[in-house]
Structure formats: structure tokens, C-alpha cells
Write an enzyme that holds these catalytic residues in place. Structure first.
Site: not given
Ligand SMILES: [Zn+2]
Length: 135
Positions: A95, A97, A101, A103
Site C-alpha cells: 500500500q 498511500v 483506495h 484502483h
């Protein structure tokens, strides 16, 4: 509100520029800095949560629902014939950031992308492993 140093919190608060494509108040989606496919977007909770472990059921539902909406747009507006959803939770999972999230990568015939590289097969005691994971 949010993590001061977090780039995604910066986008959520409007302090950082981004090509936003979706915002329903709880979830947003925008183009990443480096596009790996035509239509590649990141689907992100507007609140700062680091990993999947930190999300409650309701937010998880919102994220998947937003993802579904975006994949419909891939098909209807971009002519995508498939898509991949890629995710990493935790530094050891690569990971980058530390703000949750997903993608979303639209896929097209002969696009040359390998979003699923072959991994080496692990030789383990399958019975023991199954027992450890069973509910
Ligand atoms: Zn954040």
C-alpha cells in the site's frame, strides 16, 4: 478534518487539485497521477481510513456501490469490455498511500495490460491452513 499530510484527505477537503469524476458525499473518485489504463480511477472514502480493516460495513457498501457505478460508466462511455479492481491494505501488501483506495482499471481488447502477474505457488499443508481460516 482529516489527516493533514494525507494527499487524499487534501483532495477530499478541496485543498489539493484532482480530476474528480465522482462524489456522493461519502465516497469520491478521481484520476491517479499515473494512469495505468484509459479510465483508471481511484475510489476513496472522503473520511480518512487506512485499510479495509478500518472500514465499517456501511462505508464498505458505499465504496462498492460507487465502484459499480463507475464500472458501468467504463462500459457505457468508454467502451470497456472488462475491468480490474486492485487494492492493497498495509505496507507489507505494498500500500503506497495510507488512505484506503480501490484502483479501478477499465480493460479493452488487446490493451496489453497484465494486471494479474503470475505468482509463485506455495507448497503448504492445505488441511492445517483451511482449519486456521475456517469460521
Ligand atoms: Zn487521508
Amino acid at each position: 478534518v482529516g489527516n493533514q499530510k494525507c494527499p487524499f484527505c487534501g483532495i477530499a477537503s478541496g485543498q489539493e487539485q484532482a480530476n474528480l469524476v465522482y462524489d456522493d458525499g461519502r465516497v469520491m473518485a478521481f484520476l491517479p497521477l499515473q494512469l495505468a489504463a484509459y479510465g483508471h480511477v481511484l475510489v476513496v472514502p472522503k473520511e480518512h481510513h487506512e485499510t479495509l480493516w478500518d472500514l465499517d460495513e456501511e462505508l464498505l457498501t458505499d465504496l462498492m456501490s460507487a465502484s459499480k457505478t463507475l464500472t458501468e460508466r467504463f462500459r457505457e462511455r468508454l467502451g470497456a469490455t472488462g475491468f480490474n479492481i486492485l487494492h492493497a491494505s498495509g505496507a507489507d501488501a505494498q500500500q503506497s498511500v495510507p488512505h484506503f483506495h480501490l484502483h479501478l482499471l477499465p480493460r479493452f481488447p488487446f490493451d496489453g495490460i497484465d494486471a494479474w502477474p503470475p505468482l509463485a505457488a506455495l507448497n503448504v499443508d492445505r488441511e492445517t491452513l483451511s482449519e486456521r481460516l475456517r469460521g
